[in-house]
Design a protein around this motif. Structure first.
Motif, PDB file in Angstrom:
ATOM      1  N   PHE A  22      13.028  -0.971  -5.540  1.00 34.51           N
ATOM      2  CA  PHE A  22      12.224   0.183  -5.128  1.00 34.51           C
ATOM      3  C   PHE A  22      10.979   0.331  -6.016  1.00 34.51           C
ATOM      4  CE2 PHE A  22      11.231   4.754  -5.247  1.00 34.51           C
ATOM      5  CZ  PHE A  22      11.071   4.992  -3.899  1.00 34.51           C
ATOM      6  N   PHE A  23      11.117  -0.088  -7.275  1.00 33.41           N
ATOM      7  CA  PHE A  23      10.003   0.082  -8.221  1.00 33.41           C
ATOM      8  C   PHE A  23       9.187  -1.195  -8.414  1.00 33.41           C
ATOM      9  CE2 PHE A  23      13.176   3.277  -9.453  1.00 33.41           C
ATOM     10  CZ  PHE A  23      12.395   4.415  -9.340  1.00 33.41           C
ATOM     11  N   ILE A  24       9.721  -2.341  -7.986  1.00 32.16           N
ATOM     12  CA  ILE A  24       9.006  -3.613  -8.191  1.00 32.16           C
ATOM     13  C   ILE A  24       8.598  -4.199  -6.840  1.00 32.16           C
ATOM     14  CG2 ILE A  24       9.152  -5.943  -9.160  1.00 32.16           C
ATOM     15  CD1 ILE A  24      11.223  -4.903 -11.105  1.00 32.16           C
ATOM     16  N   PRO A  25       7.295  -4.183  -6.543  1.00 27.09           N
ATOM     17  CA  PRO A  25       6.882  -4.758  -5.258  1.00 27.09           C
ATOM     18  C   PRO A  25       6.821  -6.286  -5.275  1.00 27.09           C
ATOM     19  CG  PRO A  25       5.072  -3.516  -6.289  1.00 27.09           C
ATOM     20  CD  PRO A  25       6.194  -3.532  -7.260  1.00 27.09           C
ATOM     21  N   HIS A  26       6.800  -6.906  -6.463  1.00 30.19           N
ATOM     22  CA  HIS A  26       6.641  -8.362  -6.592  1.00 30.19           C
ATOM     23  C   HIS A  26       7.862  -9.095  -6.041  1.00 30.19           C
ATOM     24  CE1 HIS A  26       5.544 -12.203  -8.327  1.00 30.19           C
ATOM     25  NE2 HIS A  26       4.371 -11.682  -8.681  1.00 30.19           N
TER      26      HIS A  26
ATOM     27  N   ASN B  24      -0.050  -1.731  -5.990  1.00 30.70           N
ATOM     28  CA  ASN B  24       1.376  -1.389  -5.760  1.00 30.70           C
ATOM     29  C   ASN B  24       1.964  -1.962  -4.478  1.00 30.70           C
ATOM     30  OD1 ASN B  24       1.255   0.193  -8.105  1.00 30.70           O
ATOM     31  ND2 ASN B  24       0.488   1.928  -6.933  1.00 30.70           N
ATOM     32  N   ASP B  25       1.585  -3.177  -4.146  1.00 30.39           N
ATOM     33  CA  ASP B  25       2.191  -3.793  -2.965  1.00 30.39           C
ATOM     34  C   ASP B  25       2.647  -5.222  -3.276  1.00 30.39           C
ATOM     35  OD1 ASP B  25      -0.094  -5.254  -3.046  1.00 30.39           O
ATOM     36  OD2 ASP B  25      -0.821  -4.714  -1.061  1.00 30.39           O
ATOM     37  N   GLN B  26       3.048  -5.935  -2.231  1.00 28.98           N
ATOM     38  CA  GLN B  26       3.571  -7.291  -2.422  1.00 28.98           C
ATOM     39  C   GLN B  26       2.476  -8.355  -2.374  1.00 28.98           C
ATOM     40  OE1 GLN B  26       7.068  -8.183   0.014  1.00 28.98           O
ATOM     41  NE2 GLN B  26       7.239  -6.001   0.391  1.00 28.98           N
ATOM     42  N   ASN B  79      -0.432 -13.816  -0.707  1.00 31.43           N
ATOM     43  CA  ASN B  79      -0.488 -13.440  -2.124  1.00 31.43           C
ATOM     44  C   ASN B  79      -1.133 -14.565  -2.945  1.00 31.43           C
ATOM     45  OD1 ASN B  79       0.076 -12.228  -4.594  1.00 31.43           O
ATOM     46  ND2 ASN B  79       2.154 -13.049  -4.654  1.00 31.43           N
ATOM     47  N   ALA B 108       0.570  -9.400  -5.970  1.00 27.95           N
ATOM     48  CA  ALA B 108       1.766  -8.563  -6.037  1.00 27.95           C
ATOM     49  C   ALA B 108       1.867  -7.976  -7.444  1.00 27.95           C
ATOM     50  CB  ALA B 108       2.995  -9.394  -5.719  1.00 27.95           C
ATOM     51  N   GLN B 109       2.246  -6.696  -7.517  1.00 28.71           N
ATOM     52  CA  GLN B 109       2.388  -6.053  -8.829  1.00 28.71           C
ATOM     53  C   GLN B 109       3.864  -6.055  -9.260  1.00 28.71           C
ATOM     54  OE1 GLN B 109      -0.025  -4.643  -6.587  1.00 28.71           O
ATOM     55  NE2 GLN B 109      -1.435  -5.748  -7.915  1.00 28.71           N
ATOM     56  N   TRP B 110       4.033  -5.992 -10.584  1.00 23.96           N
ATOM     57  CA  TRP B 110       5.394  -5.977 -11.125  1.00 23.96           C
ATOM     58  C   TRP B 110       5.947  -4.570 -11.285  1.00 23.96           C
ATOM     59  CZ3 TRP B 110       8.815  -9.682 -11.138  1.00 23.96           C
ATOM     60  CH2 TRP B 110       8.379 -11.010 -11.062  1.00 23.96           C
ATOM     61  N   PHE B 111       5.077  -3.583 -11.093  1.00 24.52           N
ATOM     62  CA  PHE B 111       5.581  -2.208 -11.141  1.00 24.52           C
ATOM     63  C   PHE B 111       4.724  -1.336 -10.222  1.00 24.52           C
ATOM     64  CE2 PHE B 111       5.800   2.119 -12.903  1.00 24.52           C
ATOM     65  CZ  PHE B 111       7.155   2.332 -12.705  1.00 24.52           C
ATOM     66  N   ASN B 112       5.379  -0.519  -9.413  1.00 31.12           N
ATOM     67  CA  ASN B 112       4.677   0.366  -8.500  1.00 31.12           C
ATOM     68  C   ASN B 112       4.333   1.656  -9.254  1.00 31.12           C
ATOM     69  OD1 ASN B 112       3.849   2.087  -6.471  1.00 31.12           O
ATOM     70  ND2 ASN B 112       5.373   1.371  -5.013  1.00 31.12           N
ATOM     71  N   ARG B 115       5.096   5.236  -8.146  1.00 29.80           N
ATOM     72  CA  ARG B 115       6.465   5.763  -8.136  1.00 29.80           C
ATOM     73  C   ARG B 115       6.960   6.130  -9.537  1.00 29.80           C
ATOM     74  NH1 ARG B 115       8.937   1.702  -3.465  1.00 29.80           N
ATOM     75  NH2 ARG B 115       7.954   2.799  -1.746  1.00 29.80           N
TER      76      ARG B 115
END
Lengths: 234, 375
Positions: A22-26, B24-26, B79, B108-112, B115
């Motif tokens: 839920f917190f990691i989009p990668h 904040n996405d893939q 990506n 892609a980010q490692w943390f959104n 949130r």
């Protein structure tokens, strides 16, 4: 031991994975939830065979044993397989069961939709009978409920507006200084209905909503930590 | 003359075209923003994209855009790959292209970061729950208030037994992924166990085959626990249909044919709830309901003898099997409710004071924005 602990470990691992996702989009976390939902859709698709097995076995046994109402069971089984057969035929003949000229579509349009509509229509009668019992004046709470329900109904229908037009004329007769047009424009029932829905009703709804959210979190935590096991065979 | 007409209807190209990775996405979206010096003469814009800076540009929007920003979420975007964009502005008789912008690399980010608020609240809420669970483990006694709906289960079962009538249990249209169905399973277990002890027939019509399988397993276990596995009949826990009103019609039929003495509506219900509960009422069955669907609660309150409201159904397993650790989570829930009451009161005062004092208004707005999910 294994029968109990392995499912609990799977639950813990999957839940933690989804929380992290839920917190990691990668990748590989970002699309985990949709992947899991796809898996669920595939599995649940196959489980419909279980449902079909249960339904046909249950009713065929009734027919074989000539139990009370066996004729309806026979009708159900015949309808089930006729629908399935028509669906397959329409799929082969018209490329889709929902093609406009397909016999399955005819069945859907003239049998299933009217039956569903009939069931939904009975809801109106059930609302009436339930409302009659719920709104009987037994105590202060029931009386308040009745008054509030009447006001909400009057605020929602044109009749409420017509009644208010009459009341506003009556007020003008008693208090001649009041402006009758301004009074008519007030639409008191609609105002009361809006207030009831936006303030007391919304407040109660939010209270229940907050409780539900917290209850859901507590339940989830109990399941994730393995405290709640009653859903397992243990 | 023709030069004058061309000058009158010609259009300037879009300016300040900025392309950037959507945060904040893939890594499958790009944000494009631009401006235009003559906004009133523009009919609309069209965006073009290519993975080369000087060729193969293709339109990515079929209709003309009227806003000055666009989120490109095309499934073709990859990506880590470079992309170039330009914007074409259209007037009545002319069009003009912006210079090519880019490269932009969707990543892609490692943390959104959108949130963070959820993460903080999750840690806070989980910490409170875990604190109370640990407190319970250390032996602290916990008290849970009386839930009349749950207390009524035994009365309902007793009445059905006395009348020699079966018991009906429905999960409604719930799936096994619905929390309320998982919460109702322990209740089914309890009811099945009592039904086995009293040798009363238990009927569970289902709308989902997975729920049916879980229910069969639960009832079978309960019958074995009660020492009456011989009474278990799999055909009593059957599949009806997944169609909403088909299910209602099927359940109504069972109620009218079997005349159950007690009916339990515990699960996920929609508009069919009143159709089924009213039919149950007409047969004189004692009815107990519990759902998390707030829109269906009034129907159950009107038609049933007992209704579990809100989170009461989630507390059922703790209430029926009052182990200290289970009760710890209920206590944690109560403490968070207290915190929320204090916070809501404080925010109401802050928001009200904000109408007069600007600094309070700014604090209030900042808090609201922090809680508001990003669009």
């Amino acid at each position: 031991m294994l029968k109990r602990n392995i499912p609990l470990l799977i639950v813990l691992f999957t839940a933690l994975l989804l929380i992290v996702a839920f917190f990691i989009p990668h990748k590989p976390f970002g699309d985990l939830e949709s992947r899991f939902l796809n898996w669920y859709a595939i599995i649940s698709g196959f489980t419909f065979l279980l449902g079909l097995d249960s339904l046909t076995r249950h009713h065929l046994l009734k027919v074989i044993r000539k139990e009370k109402g066996w004729f309806y069971s026979l009708l159900l089984v015949l309808s089930l397989f006729a629908t399935l057969g028509l669906g397959l035929y329409s799929w082969v003949r018209f490329a889709s069961p929902f093609a406009l000229r397909a016999p399955f579509m005819w069945l859907y349009k003239y049998m299933i939709i009217p039956l569903q509509a009939t069931m939904f229509a009975t809801l109106a009668f059930f609302i009436f009978s339930a409302a009659y019992r719920a709104f009987r004046i037994r105590n202060l709470g029931a009386s308040l409920l009745l008054i509030a329900a009447c006001l909400v109904m009057l605020g929602n229908v044109p009749l409420g507006s017509s009644i208010w037009q009459g009341i506003s004329q009556f007020i003008h007769l008693i208090f001649p200084k009041t402006d009758p047009d301004a009074l008519k424009r007030v639409e008191l029932f609609a105002l009361i209905k809006d207030w009831l829905m936006a303030i007391p009703q919304a407040a109660a709804g939010r209270g229940i909503g907050i409780g539900l959210a917290l209850g859901g979190i507590a339940m989830s935590l109990r399941i994730i930590l393995g405290i709640e096991r009653t859903y397992l065979s243990s | 003359m023709s030069g004058l007409i061309f000058w009158l209807f010609s259009i300037a190209p879009p300016e300040s075209v900025i392309v950037r990775d959507n945060p904040n996405d893939q890594g499958q979206a790009v944000v494009i923003t631009w401006s235009h010096p003559q906004p009133k003469s523009v009919l609309g814009y069209r965006l073009f994209r290519s993975d080369e800076p000087d060729k193969d540009f293709a339109p990515i929007t079929s209709e003309l855009l009227t806003k000055n920003d666009y989120l490109d979420t095309d499934s073709l975007l990859r990506n880590g790959k470079e992309y170039y964009y330009f914007v074409r502005a259209y007037s009545l008789s002319d069009s003009a292209d912006s210079p090519v912008s880019g490269p932009v690399v969707p990543q892609a980010q490692w943390f959104n970061t959108g949130r963070v608020n959820v993460l903080i609240l999750t840690i806070f809420i989980s910490a409170i729950f875990i604190y109370y669970i640990l407190l319970a483990r250390r032996g602290k006694m916990m008290f849970i208030r009386k839930i009349s709906g749950l207390d009524a289960i035994d009365d309902a079962l007793g009445r059905a037994t006395e009348m020699g009538k079966p018991i009906l249990f429905s999960f409604g249209l719930g799936y096994i992924t619905d929390m309320v169905v998982i919460a109702a399973l322990p209740l089914l277990r309890r009811i099945a166990r009592k039904a086995a002890e009293y040798a009363v027939r238990l009927i569970v019509p289902n709308s989902d085959p997975i729920v049916m399988t879980a229910a069969q397993e639960t009832v079978k276990e309960a019958y074995t626990e009660a020492g009456r596995p011989d009474l278990y009949n799999q055909d009593n826990i059957s599949f009806l249909t997944s169609d909403q009103f088909g299910y209602a019609a099927g359940v109504d039929g069972i109620i009218l044919r079997e005349k159950p003495g007690a009916i339990f509506w515990l699960g996920y219900f929609y508009a069919e709830s009143l159709i089924m509960a009213e039919t149950g009422h007409t047969t004189g069955a004692i009815q107990l309901a519990g759902t998390t669907e707030t829109t269906q609660l009034p129907f159950f309150v009107a038609a049933c003898d007992y209704t579990m409201i809100g989170e009461e159904i989630y507390a059922a397993s703790c209430y029926l099997k009052p182990e200290p650790v289970m009760l710890g989570t209920i206590k944690g829930e109560d403490f968070i409710k207290l915190v929320l009451i204090v916070l809501i009161t404080a925010f109401v005062l802050l928001g009200t004071a904000g109408a007069k004092i600007p600094v309070f208004e700014r604090v209030f707005t900042a808090i609201v924005n922090w809680f508001t999910p990003p669009t």
